[in-house]
Design a protein around this motif. Structure first.
Motif, PDB file in Angstrom:
ATOM      1  N   LEU A 179     -10.529  -3.750   4.297  1.00 37.20           N
ATOM      2  CA  LEU A 179     -10.871  -3.955   2.847  1.00 37.20           C
ATOM      3  C   LEU A 179     -11.439  -2.884   2.115  1.00 37.20           C
ATOM      4  O   LEU A 179     -11.229  -2.796   1.052  1.00 37.20           O
ATOM      5  CB  LEU A 179     -11.898  -5.260   3.061  1.00 37.20           C
ATOM      6  N   ASN A 190      -2.122  -2.218  -5.776  1.00 34.93           N
ATOM      7  CA  ASN A 190      -3.518  -2.140  -5.093  1.00 34.93           C
ATOM      8  C   ASN A 190      -4.447  -3.436  -5.425  1.00 34.93           C
ATOM      9  O   ASN A 190      -5.184  -3.930  -4.643  1.00 34.93           O
ATOM     10  CB  ASN A 190      -4.249  -0.857  -5.586  1.00 34.93           C
ATOM     11  N   GLU A 191      -4.301  -3.895  -6.680  1.00 32.88           N
ATOM     12  CA  GLU A 191      -5.000  -5.387  -7.053  1.00 32.88           C
ATOM     13  C   GLU A 191      -4.593  -6.251  -6.080  1.00 32.88           C
ATOM     14  O   GLU A 191      -5.249  -7.325  -5.758  1.00 32.88           O
ATOM     15  CB  GLU A 191      -4.877  -5.299  -8.496  1.00 32.88           C
ATOM     16  N   ALA A 230      -9.020  -0.632   0.642  1.00 33.82           N
ATOM     17  CA  ALA A 230      -8.293  -1.336  -0.301  1.00 33.82           C
ATOM     18  C   ALA A 230      -9.129  -1.137  -1.674  1.00 33.82           C
ATOM     19  O   ALA A 230      -8.684  -0.837  -2.710  1.00 33.82           O
ATOM     20  CB  ALA A 230      -8.001  -2.612  -0.015  1.00 33.82           C
ATOM     21  N   ARG A 231     -10.515  -1.262  -1.448  1.00 28.55           N
ATOM     22  CA  ARG A 231     -11.480  -0.955  -2.411  1.00 28.55           C
ATOM     23  C   ARG A 231     -11.190   0.430  -3.176  1.00 28.55           C
ATOM     24  O   ARG A 231     -11.213   0.907  -4.066  1.00 28.55           O
ATOM     25  CB  ARG A 231     -13.060  -1.270  -2.252  1.00 28.55           C
ATOM     26  N   LEU A 289     -16.433  -0.733  -7.863  1.00 30.60           N
ATOM     27  CA  LEU A 289     -15.630  -0.691  -6.564  1.00 30.60           C
ATOM     28  C   LEU A 289     -16.326   0.488  -5.529  1.00 30.60           C
ATOM     29  O   LEU A 289     -16.350   0.007  -4.427  1.00 30.60           O
ATOM     30  CB  LEU A 289     -14.296  -0.570  -6.402  1.00 30.60           C
ATOM     31  N   LEU A 304      -8.011   1.317  -5.029  1.00 28.13           N
ATOM     32  CA  LEU A 304      -7.974   0.846  -6.267  1.00 28.13           C
ATOM     33  C   LEU A 304      -8.875   1.489  -7.152  1.00 28.13           C
ATOM     34  O   LEU A 304      -8.737   1.914  -8.390  1.00 28.13           O
ATOM     35  CB  LEU A 304      -8.286  -0.946  -6.307  1.00 28.13           C
ATOM     36  N   LEU A 346      -6.180  -5.789  -2.660  1.00 23.54           N
ATOM     37  CA  LEU A 346      -7.451  -6.418  -2.620  1.00 23.54           C
ATOM     38  C   LEU A 346      -7.538  -7.718  -2.697  1.00 23.54           C
ATOM     39  O   LEU A 346      -8.662  -8.167  -2.053  1.00 23.54           O
ATOM     40  CB  LEU A 346      -8.237  -5.465  -3.738  1.00 23.54           C
ATOM     41  N   GLN A 351       0.804  -1.363  -0.083  1.00 23.28           N
ATOM     42  CA  GLN A 351      -0.121  -0.019   0.091  1.00 23.28           C
ATOM     43  C   GLN A 351       0.809   1.284  -0.022  1.00 23.28           C
ATOM     44  O   GLN A 351       0.735   2.111  -0.630  1.00 23.28           O
ATOM     45  CB  GLN A 351      -0.887  -0.017   1.053  1.00 23.28           C
ATOM     46  N   GLN A 387      -6.747  -9.348   0.518  1.00 22.04           N
ATOM     47  CA  GLN A 387      -7.977  -9.117   1.737  1.00 22.04           C
ATOM     48  C   GLN A 387      -9.210  -9.412   1.200  1.00 22.04           C
ATOM     49  O   GLN A 387     -10.022  -9.666   2.331  1.00 22.04           O
ATOM     50  CB  GLN A 387      -7.925  -7.337   2.070  1.00 22.04           C
ATOM     51  N   SER A 388      -9.743  -9.576   0.188  1.00 22.40           N
ATOM     52  CA  SER A 388     -11.004  -9.906  -0.086  1.00 22.40           C
ATOM     53  C   SER A 388     -11.053 -11.450   0.290  1.00 22.40           C
ATOM     54  O   SER A 388     -12.253 -11.890   0.538  1.00 22.40           O
ATOM     55  CB  SER A 388     -11.262  -9.940  -1.725  1.00 22.40           C
TER      56      SER A 388
END
Length: 335
Positions: free
Chosen positions: A225, A207-208, A228-229, A248, A232, A211, A188, A214-215
């Motif tokens: 989470l 970032n992908e 992160a969304r 997102l 991104l 995510l 990050q 964390q997803s």
């Protein structure tokens, strides 16, 4: 209270050690006021009994600085930490852990006070020592790199910040499991630096990755989470992928709408982010509805001259103008 009230005659080493332990326990329990009372008494007793450069007095000063910093007295914390650093700088070798810790603590304090140049100087000293005394993957060396990278970023030295962020990520990528919080933080941090440098493709890739991890490891409404969304989505919007950003931002808004009160800043921000994105996609009615919600909340919760309220009015005005322009083409246009 009993410990604090004991008579001076009983303030021996064992009593001070017990009082100090109680202060540490209160600090760990986020009870800064109780910690401050206990650790201040330890400091006062040791100040009266010990020479200025005694290690126990130095420790008491450092501990008291931490508690008053927690209470918001940054100037007081700075004064104490500067005293400790002055003494330890002349009595301890350059690579002594206590000296390094003092430099780090003072760097944090003066950074919070806005003295970024001073913080940078201290963090560079710490990193220089750790770089020649610790192995490359030592957590303290990694933390020193990360601290200095953050300061450089705030000072606008993005190239310097990027170099350190890349070092941290390289080490953590080979030494930590893929879902480790420190590895995620390193991704990050570098993503944020790349984004600011204009390397949106590089930021997007990181970032992908964050995510994706964390997803699969965090519940849908976890703040990390959501962050992160949001990160991104911002990167995708910068790259022109408005549809991806919209998807997102809609997830973020859906979660925050069911978990946060209507006037929560994070919920308002989610509405505004989605509004801007769908406005750029041409959905003026959808953007207007969201911006009207934001304005309604901020009109009743913020003073009339608050910058956020002013921004909400301006955003809605832009959308309304765009909506009217689409509904009523200017004379002379195709009709």
């Amino acid at each position: 209270t009993y410990l604090l009230a004991r008579p001076a005659a009983e303030q021996d080493a064992a009593w001070l050690a017990l009082l100090e332990s109680a202060g540490f326990a209160a600090y760990e329990a986020q009870d800064a006021r109780t910690a401050n009372s206990a650790l201040r008494r330890v400091y006062e007793v040791r100040s009266a009994a010990l020479p200025d450069d005694h290690p126990d007095l130095q420790a008491a000063q450092g501990n008291l600085a931490l508690t008053i910093k927690k209470l918001g007295d940054l100037s007081g914390a700075r004064a104490l930490e500067e005293q400790v650093l002055a003494i330890r700088s002349r009595t301890l070798p350059d690579d002594h852990p206590d000296l390094q810790r003092t430099q780090q603590n003072l760097a944090v304090t003066i950074k919070m006070l806005g003295d970024l140049a001073g913080a940078r100087a201290l963090e560079e000293q710490v990193l220089a020592v750790f770089s020649h005394t610790l192995p490359d993957d030592h957590p303290d060396l990694q933390a020193a790199r990360q601290n200095l990278a953050g300061t450089l970023y705030m000072l606008g030295d993005l190239t310097g910040a990027r170099a350190l962020d890349e070092q941290v990520l390289a080490v953590r990528s080979r030494t930590l499991p893929d879902d480790h919080p420190d590895l995620q933080a390193a991704r990050q941090n570098l993503a944020a630096t790349l984004y600011t440098l204009g390397d949106l493709a590089g930021a997007r890739a990181l970032n992908e990755k964050v995510l994706a991890v964390q997803s699969r490891t965090l519940p849908d409404d976890h703040p990390d989470l959501q962050k992160a969304r949001q990160s991104l989505a911002a990167t995708m919007r910068g790259l022109g992928d408005m549809a991806g950003a919209r998807a997102l931002y809609e997830k973020v808004l859906a979660v925050r709408s069911r978990t946060l009160p209507d006037d929560h800043p994070s919920l308002l921000r989610a509405r505004q982010n989605l509004a801007v994105t769908i406005r750029e996609l041409g959905d003026m009615p959808g953007a207007r509805a969201l911006e009207e919600q934001v304005l309604a909340v901020q009109s009743r919760t913020l003073p009339d001259d608050h910058p956020d309220l002013q921004a909400a009015r301006q955003n809605l005005a832009v959308t309304i103008v765009n909506q009217l322009a689409r509904a009523s083409p200017l004379p002379g246009g195709e009709g």
